[in-house]
Design a protein around this motif. Structure first.
Motif, short mmCIF file in Angstrom:
data_model
loop_
_atom_site.label_atom_id
_atom_site.label_comp_id
_atom_site.label_asym_id
_atom_site.label_seq_id
_atom_site.Cartn_x
_atom_site.Cartn_y
_atom_site.Cartn_z
N THR A 345 29.61 41.21 34.00
CA THR A 345 30.29 41.41 32.46
C THR A 345 29.88 40.17 31.76
O THR A 345 30.24 39.62 30.58
CB THR A 345 31.63 41.43 32.49
N TYR A 346 28.88 39.03 32.68
CA TYR A 346 28.68 37.76 31.90
C TYR A 346 27.19 37.82 31.92
O TYR A 346 26.23 38.17 32.68
CB TYR A 346 29.11 36.63 32.72
N THR A 347 26.33 37.16 30.82
CA THR A 347 24.72 36.87 30.83
C THR A 347 24.46 36.21 31.87
O THR A 347 25.17 35.08 32.17
CB THR A 347 24.41 36.67 29.38
N ASP A 348 23.39 36.70 32.68
CA ASP A 348 22.93 35.98 33.91
C ASP A 348 21.44 35.82 33.60
O ASP A 348 20.80 36.92 34.10
CB ASP A 348 23.16 36.66 35.13
N ALA A 349 20.72 34.57 33.23
CA ALA A 349 19.28 34.64 32.98
C ALA A 349 18.35 34.85 34.31
O ALA A 349 17.55 35.23 34.07
CB ALA A 349 19.05 33.16 32.74
N ARG A 350 19.17 35.05 35.44
CA ARG A 350 18.51 35.29 36.67
C ARG A 350 17.93 36.83 36.80
O ARG A 350 17.26 37.15 37.54
CB ARG A 350 19.28 34.98 38.05
N LEU A 351 18.81 37.56 35.77
CA LEU A 351 18.59 39.19 36.06
C LEU A 351 17.59 39.64 34.90
O LEU A 351 17.20 40.79 35.07
CB LEU A 351 19.90 39.69 36.01
N ALA A 352 17.10 38.85 34.25
CA ALA A 352 15.91 39.18 33.12
C ALA A 352 14.71 39.38 33.60
O ALA A 352 14.25 38.66 34.87
CB ALA A 352 15.80 38.03 32.19
N ALA A 377 25.26 42.64 28.91
CA ALA A 377 24.86 41.64 29.78
C ALA A 377 23.62 42.62 30.65
O ALA A 377 22.85 41.80 30.78
CB ALA A 377 25.86 41.38 30.83
N VAL A 378 23.59 43.71 30.64
CA VAL A 378 22.78 44.55 31.29
C VAL A 378 21.54 45.02 30.35
O VAL A 378 20.31 44.80 30.69
CB VAL A 378 23.29 45.86 32.15
N PHE A 379 22.19 45.66 29.17
CA PHE A 379 21.11 46.31 28.56
C PHE A 379 20.38 45.45 27.44
O PHE A 379 19.38 45.74 26.66
CB PHE A 379 21.70 47.39 27.63
N THR A 380 21.02 44.27 26.95
CA THR A 380 20.60 43.37 26.09
C THR A 380 19.79 42.10 26.66
O THR A 380 18.84 41.72 26.41
CB THR A 380 21.39 43.12 25.02
N ALA A 381 20.82 41.49 27.60
CA ALA A 381 20.41 40.31 27.79
C ALA A 381 19.21 40.44 29.25
O ALA A 381 18.29 39.83 29.14
CB ALA A 381 21.74 39.25 28.58
N ALA A 382 19.58 41.11 30.17
CA ALA A 382 18.81 41.50 31.31
C ALA A 382 17.79 42.34 30.64
O ALA A 382 16.45 42.23 31.06
CB ALA A 382 19.60 42.20 32.61
N ALA A 383 18.25 43.58 30.17
CA ALA A 383 17.03 44.37 29.50
C ALA A 383 15.97 44.89 30.52
O ALA A 383 14.84 44.99 30.13
CB ALA A 383 16.59 43.94 28.19
#
Length: 464
Positions: A345-352, A377-383
């Motif tokens: 539920t938190y943005t994580d740059a490692r997952l992009a 977090a999943v669909f916008t940040a990691a995308a």
């Protein structure tokens, strides 16, 4: 040594009728190695738990062995009174003998009814560690949580002991569950406390009826249960083959007999892997990987050049690492797998920047008001290019007789969606985040209530 078995079947106190042990009073049963105590820490219509506590007499264990056998002090000072082993299996077999046979005069209708069950063994002797407990119980349809007990919590560098804290959850006939434990305890301990003869073959085949022939670890089970006596183990495998009308060599090579139904967990994994292959994914995230149920299957696919498991629980990731045997993997394989601790539920740059992300049976464990944060977090940040989401179809729950009306499949589920509710959520996410979505069913598609699991495949739309 302690074992507890719980059910949420309603009324849950029917467990007492199936076990032939009254929840209203504690009972004692004398066994060859001490006293078995049976009592109920909880007994309500909603949940009932029976506890089997074996009080071992260490003197009785060595009485009559003579002075010359083994290290004398070691005969008296050891783990036998404290860790679940073949001693507990023998007590289990005697105390719950009627339950093992599937006999209940008071509740004959429940004998063949799968019930939601939970088993807890806080200290299990397991030569082979948590991974072996998983290999034994998972093919039998149990969800396995096996946590290695450290040698000393004050000195973590000493590593893990051979003992595990084992929790099993699943829906089974009570007789099957008790027989799984009756065989599993001595197999995992791998040190029977009594002389093993040809009679043990009959015990093994009776307790393993209906599942042992199809078990992928049947040779190991036979060898350990029969104290590594090759002649006895060979005879047991031959009799399994005879009962299955197959040559022993064929049985040894066959991964699964045709009659054994594929579990929903296997079907779900197969559907996810097929969707990932279809998407052409190479770098894959397993979001909410938990104890790593999907990770071995992902790692077994050469096309997946990078696999990352993510979970908020550090303990779950430790179990996943043991399941994968990370410390034993060849260097090239080890370089393909990474385990990360993080909240979805938190943005994580490692997952992009990954090709695909899998949320397999994850969203229903979140409170509904946290879903927008997960979505961002999943669909916008990691995308990732592809996102796969599986979740139970609550409409199908009526096909589970042991599930209470209105109940959910797991006590940690915050909700379970109908097909219409899942479609509405997924289409909303797709529209807001720039994805297209299609829906697949997993498991038998019931004409009235649909499949047991629903799968959404999100594909990121490319701007013109």
């Amino acid at each position: 040594m302690l074992l507890t078995l719980s059910t949420t079947h309603r009324p849950a106190t029917d467990l007492g009728f199936l076990l032939h042990k009254n929840p209203a009073r504690a009972q004692q049963v004398e066994v060859s190695t001490g006293t078995a105590h049976v009592f109920y820490p909880e007994a309500t219509d909603e949940r009932c738990t029976v506890a089997l506590l074996l009080e071992v007499d260490p003197i009785a264990l060595v009485r009559g062995k003579g002075d010359g056998e083994g290290f004398a002090l070691g005969q008296y000072v050891n783990d036998r009174p404290y860790a679940a082993s073949s001693l507990l299996a023998v007590a289990l077999g005697k105390v719950f003998a009627s339950a093992r046979r599937g006999v209940s005069k008071e509740r004959p209708d429940l004998v063949d009814t799968p019930l939601p069950l939970e088993v807890h063994l806080p200290a299990l002797s397991c030569r082979g560690g948590a991974a072996l407990a998983e290999r034994f119980f998972a093919p039998l349809g149990w969800a396995v949580q096996a946590t290695a007990v450290p040698l000393d919590e004050q000195f973590p560098e000493w590593g893990a002991s051979r003992y595990v804290d084992l929790r099993l959850t699943g829906t089974h006939r009570l007789a099957d569950a008790v027989n799984h434990l009756y065989v599993g305890l001595p197999v995992l301990d791998d040190a029977k406390h009594y002389w093993v003869s040809t009679d043990e073959i009959d015990k093994l085949l009776r307790a393993g009826g209906g599942w042992l022939a199809a078990h992928p670890e049947r040779e190991l089970i036979a060898a350990r249960y029969l104290a590594h006596q090759g002649r006895l183990a060979g005879a047991a495998i031959a009799r399994l083959a005879e009962a299955d009308d197959a040559d022993p060599e064929v049985l040894d090579d066959a991964p699964e007999v045709p009659e054994r139904p594929t579990s929903l967990a296997q079907l779900r994994q197969g559907a996810v892997l097929a969707a990932l292959r279809s998407a052409g994914a190479h770098r894959v995230l397993d979001l909410g990987c938990g104890n790593g149920a999907l990770l071995p299957a992902l790692l077994a696919e050469p096309a997946f050049t990078e696999v990352v498991g993510v979970d908020v629980s550090a303990r779950a990731l430790e179990v996943a690492a043991r399941r994968l045997r990370l410390d034993q993997l060849p260097e090239r394989q080890r370089a393909r797998i990474t385990l990360l601790q993080g909240a979805l539920t938190y943005t994580d740059a490692r997952l992009a920047g990954y090709d695909a992300a899998v949320l397999m049976e994850v969203v229903e464990h979140l409170d509904p008001d946290r879903l927008p944060a997960l979505e961002h977090a999943v669909f916008t940040a990691a995308a990732p290019s592809t996102v796969l989401v599986t979740t139970p179809n609550v409409e199908h729950n009526v096909r589970y007789p042991a599930l209470a009306a209105g109940g959910m499949r797991h006590r940690d589920h915050r909700f379970e969606w109908t097909r219409a509710e899942f479609t509405d959520w997924a289409q909303g996410v797709a529209g807001r985040r720039g994805y297209a979505v299609r829906f697949l069913g997993v498991g038998p598609d019931d004409p009235e209530v649909g499949p047991p699991t629903q799968l959404a495949v999100f594909t990121r739309e490319v701007a013109a």
